[in-house]
Scaffold this motif. Structure first.
Motif, PDB file in Angstrom:
ATOM      1  N   ASP A  11      16.737 -53.819   1.078  1.00 17.00           N
ATOM      2  CA  ASP A  11      15.780 -54.418   0.155  1.00 17.00           C
ATOM      3  C   ASP A  11      14.519 -53.564   0.143  1.00 17.00           C
ATOM      4  O   ASP A  11      13.683 -53.667   1.028  1.00 17.00           O
ATOM      5  CB  ASP A  11      15.473 -55.851   0.608  1.00 17.00           C
ATOM      6  N   TYR A  12      14.389 -52.719  -0.872  1.00 16.44           N
ATOM      7  CA  TYR A  12      13.252 -51.820  -0.975  1.00 16.44           C
ATOM      8  C   TYR A  12      12.165 -52.366  -1.904  1.00 16.44           C
ATOM      9  O   TYR A  12      11.338 -51.616  -2.419  1.00 16.44           O
ATOM     10  CB  TYR A  12      13.708 -50.435  -1.460  1.00 16.44           C
ATOM     11  N   ARG A  13      12.127 -53.684  -2.126  1.00 12.02           N
ATOM     12  CA  ARG A  13      11.105 -54.255  -3.004  1.00 12.02           C
ATOM     13  C   ARG A  13       9.695 -54.097  -2.426  1.00 12.02           C
ATOM     14  O   ARG A  13       8.729 -54.262  -3.153  1.00 12.02           O
ATOM     15  CB  ARG A  13      11.382 -55.730  -3.292  1.00 12.02           C
ATOM     16  N   ASN A  14       9.563 -53.772  -1.145  1.00 10.41           N
ATOM     17  CA  ASN A  14       8.232 -53.528  -0.576  1.00 10.41           C
ATOM     18  C   ASN A  14       7.742 -52.105  -0.821  1.00 10.41           C
ATOM     19  O   ASN A  14       6.641 -51.756  -0.428  1.00 10.41           O
ATOM     20  CB  ASN A  14       8.213 -53.845   0.923  1.00 10.41           C
ATOM     21  N   PHE A  15       8.561 -51.262  -1.475  1.00 14.88           N
ATOM     22  CA  PHE A  15       8.093 -49.963  -1.932  1.00 14.88           C
ATOM     23  C   PHE A  15       7.298 -50.217  -3.214  1.00 14.88           C
ATOM     24  O   PHE A  15       7.689 -51.023  -4.040  1.00 14.88           O
ATOM     25  CB  PHE A  15       9.264 -49.028  -2.252  1.00 14.88           C
ATOM     26  N   ASN A  16       6.184 -49.514  -3.398  1.00 15.38           N
ATOM     27  CA  ASN A  16       5.299 -49.797  -4.521  1.00 15.38           C
ATOM     28  C   ASN A  16       5.100 -48.564  -5.405  1.00 15.38           C
ATOM     29  O   ASN A  16       4.577 -47.560  -4.942  1.00 15.38           O
ATOM     30  CB  ASN A  16       3.946 -50.271  -3.981  1.00 15.38           C
ATOM     31  N   PRO A  17       5.480 -48.653  -6.675  1.00 15.37           N
ATOM     32  CA  PRO A  17       5.232 -47.546  -7.610  1.00 15.37           C
ATOM     33  C   PRO A  17       3.773 -47.554  -8.061  1.00 15.37           C
ATOM     34  O   PRO A  17       3.452 -47.788  -9.218  1.00 15.37           O
ATOM     35  CB  PRO A  17       6.214 -47.833  -8.752  1.00 15.37           C
ATOM     36  N   ILE A  18       2.889 -47.290  -7.137  1.00 16.93           N
ATOM     37  CA  ILE A  18       1.444 -47.429  -7.349  1.00 16.93           C
ATOM     38  C   ILE A  18       0.814 -46.219  -8.036  1.00 16.93           C
ATOM     39  O   ILE A  18      -0.284 -46.299  -8.567  1.00 16.93           O
ATOM     40  CB  ILE A  18       0.752 -47.723  -6.003  1.00 16.93           C
ATOM     41  N   HIS A  19       1.477 -45.085  -8.038  1.00 14.22           N
ATOM     42  CA  HIS A  19       0.924 -43.850  -8.607  1.00 14.22           C
ATOM     43  C   HIS A  19       1.395 -43.666 -10.047  1.00 14.22           C
ATOM     44  O   HIS A  19       2.362 -42.954 -10.308  1.00 14.22           O
ATOM     45  CB  HIS A  19       1.327 -42.642  -7.758  1.00 14.22           C
ATOM     46  N   ALA A  20       0.733 -44.334 -10.979  1.00 17.45           N
ATOM     47  CA  ALA A  20       1.087 -44.258 -12.406  1.00 17.45           C
ATOM     48  C   ALA A  20       2.576 -44.528 -12.613  1.00 17.45           C
ATOM     49  O   ALA A  20       3.258 -43.828 -13.346  1.00 17.45           O
ATOM     50  CB  ALA A  20       0.687 -42.909 -12.994  1.00 17.45           C
ATOM     51  N   GLY A  21       3.092 -45.545 -11.919  1.00 20.17           N
ATOM     52  CA  GLY A  21       4.492 -45.924 -12.059  1.00 20.17           C
ATOM     53  C   GLY A  21       5.448 -45.183 -11.154  1.00 20.17           C
ATOM     54  O   GLY A  21       6.659 -45.285 -11.316  1.00 20.17           O
ATOM     55  N   ALA A  22       4.921 -44.430 -10.204  1.00 23.35           N
ATOM     56  CA  ALA A  22       5.772 -43.686  -9.273  1.00 23.35           C
ATOM     57  C   ALA A  22       5.459 -44.099  -7.838  1.00 23.35           C
ATOM     58  O   ALA A  22       4.342 -44.491  -7.514  1.00 23.35           O
ATOM     59  CB  ALA A  22       5.573 -42.179  -9.434  1.00 23.35           C
TER      60      ALA A  22
ATOM     61  N   ASP B  22       9.294 -46.078 -11.590  1.00 23.78           N
ATOM     62  CA  ASP B  22       9.602 -47.448 -11.996  1.00 23.78           C
ATOM     63  C   ASP B  22       9.918 -47.401 -13.492  1.00 23.78           C
ATOM     64  O   ASP B  22       9.049 -47.585 -14.333  1.00 23.78           O
ATOM     65  CB  ASP B  22       8.406 -48.357 -11.707  1.00 23.78           C
ATOM     66  N   GLN B  23      11.176 -47.129 -13.831  1.00 27.59           N
ATOM     67  CA  GLN B  23      11.574 -46.867 -15.207  1.00 27.59           C
ATOM     68  C   GLN B  23      11.380 -48.051 -16.142  1.00 27.59           C
ATOM     69  O   GLN B  23      11.073 -47.874 -17.314  1.00 27.59           O
ATOM     70  CB  GLN B  23      13.031 -46.401 -15.236  1.00 27.59           C
ATOM     71  N   ASN B  24      11.551 -49.263 -15.635  1.00 27.36           N
ATOM     72  CA  ASN B  24      11.416 -50.433 -16.507  1.00 27.36           C
ATOM     73  C   ASN B  24      10.067 -51.136 -16.345  1.00 27.36           C
ATOM     74  O   ASN B  24       9.837 -52.193 -16.921  1.00 27.36           O
ATOM     75  CB  ASN B  24      12.560 -51.419 -16.280  1.00 27.36           C
ATOM     76  N   ARG B  25       9.187 -50.577 -15.535  1.00 23.95           N
ATOM     77  CA  ARG B  25       7.814 -51.050 -15.344  1.00 23.95           C
ATOM     78  C   ARG B  25       7.717 -52.510 -14.883  1.00 23.95           C
ATOM     79  O   ARG B  25       6.820 -53.238 -15.280  1.00 23.95           O
ATOM     80  CB  ARG B  25       6.998 -50.840 -16.615  1.00 23.95           C
ATOM     81  N   ASP B  26       8.626 -52.896 -13.981  1.00 19.23           N
ATOM     82  CA  ASP B  26       8.556 -54.258 -13.444  1.00 19.23           C
ATOM     83  C   ASP B  26       7.802 -54.310 -12.115  1.00 19.23           C
ATOM     84  O   ASP B  26       7.672 -55.364 -11.498  1.00 19.23           O
ATOM     85  CB  ASP B  26       9.944 -54.885 -13.295  1.00 19.23           C
ATOM     86  N   GLY B  27       7.291 -53.151 -11.650  1.00 15.45           N
ATOM     87  CA  GLY B  27       6.535 -53.099 -10.407  1.00 15.45           C
ATOM     88  C   GLY B  27       7.412 -53.017  -9.169  1.00 15.45           C
ATOM     89  O   GLY B  27       6.914 -53.060  -8.048  1.00 15.45           O
ATOM     90  N   LEU B  28       8.726 -52.879  -9.360  1.00 15.18           N
ATOM     91  CA  LEU B  28       9.688 -52.804  -8.259  1.00 15.18           C
ATOM     92  C   LEU B  28      10.601 -51.612  -8.467  1.00 15.18           C
ATOM     93  O   LEU B  28      10.795 -51.153  -9.594  1.00 15.18           O
ATOM     94  CB  LEU B  28      10.534 -54.077  -8.197  1.00 15.18           C
ATOM     95  N   LEU B  29      11.196 -51.133  -7.380  1.00 15.43           N
ATOM     96  CA  LEU B  29      12.187 -50.068  -7.467  1.00 15.43           C
ATOM     97  C   LEU B  29      13.526 -50.632  -7.036  1.00 15.43           C
ATOM     98  O   LEU B  29      13.684 -51.113  -5.915  1.00 15.43           O
ATOM     99  CB  LEU B  29      11.787 -48.889  -6.580  1.00 15.43           C
ATOM    100  N   ASN B  30      14.489 -50.590  -7.935  1.00 17.34           N
ATOM    101  CA  ASN B  30      15.794 -51.204  -7.710  1.00 17.34           C
ATOM    102  C   ASN B  30      16.791 -50.145  -7.255  1.00 17.34           C
ATOM    103  O   ASN B  30      16.911 -49.089  -7.862  1.00 17.34           O
ATOM    104  CB  ASN B  30      16.280 -51.867  -9.005  1.00 17.34           C
ATOM    105  N   ASN B  31      17.523 -50.454  -6.194  1.00 19.39           N
ATOM    106  CA  ASN B  31      18.534 -49.537  -5.688  1.00 19.39           C
ATOM    107  C   ASN B  31      19.953 -50.048  -5.900  1.00 19.39           C
ATOM    108  O   ASN B  31      20.879 -49.575  -5.259  1.00 19.39           O
ATOM    109  CB  ASN B  31      18.294 -49.243  -4.199  1.00 19.39           C
TER     110      ASN B  31
END
Length: 182
Positions: A111-122, A137-146
């Motif tokens: 569960d990598y939901r605690n990773f944050n795309p904080i750098h302009a979506g990255a 974060d391709q879909n801009r939901d604030g989460l990275l899905n694996n």
């Protein structure tokens, strides 16, 4: 995770409850013997990443330095391997050793939901080989899905895989003997 012979998460020896956040429920520190052997390369094992804001338990209970009481901190770790359907640790009602309970754990994803795309979506991720890669974060939901399917249990906007298995390891163990048994 450190598992019992029945495939359940082991608890601590000093009364600590079984939890993926308790060291007593893990096999311990990462070392070279748990990596490699042709199974998982160090360039796919994440060590650190930009973090999401932590949950309620990460609120400071007292002032520390320049940080006032009540400020929220970042998440300190991921929530570990979870069943993709329930978003919980696998509940196993069987004995029979690894052949009986192994398939349940092999279906889990980290569960990598605690990773944050904080750098302009990255999100920047540091790997065991000391390389750093950015994931978008391709879909801009604030989460990275694996690989989780979007549901009301996980907050993913859709099924877009932003942490592909070719670039980041999401399995439940680094033990080569457990990975290769299928």
């Amino acid at each position: 995770p450190r598992l019992t012979e029945n495939g359940d998460l082991a608890g601590g020896t000093s009364g600590c409850p079984a939890s993926l956040q308790n060291r007593a429920s893990t096999v311990g520190p990462l070392h070279k013997g748990r990596i490699g052997n042709g199974t998982i390369t160090s360039s796919k094992v994440p060590l650190m990443a930009c973090a999401q804001v932590g949950d309620v338990s990460s609120i400071l209970s007292e002032e520390i330095g320049d940080y006032p009481q009540g400020i929220r901190l970042s998440a300190g770790m991921t929530d570990g391997p979870l069943d993709p359907n329930t978003m919980r640790i696998p509940a196993i009602a069987t004995g029979g050793g690894f052949n009986a309970w192994g398939p349940y754990w092999k279906k889990t994803l980290q569960d990598y939901r605690n990773f944050n795309p904080i750098h302009a979506g990255a999100c920047n991720v540091l790997f065991l080989d000391l390389s750093v890669h950015s994931f978008i974060d391709q879909n801009r939901d604030g989460l990275l899905n694996n690989g989780f399917k979007a549901s009301s249990n996980n907050s993913f906007a859709d099924d877009t895989v932003e942490l592909p298995p070719a670039l980041i390891y999401s399995g439940w163990t680094l033990n080569p003997s457990r990975i290769s048994q299928r």
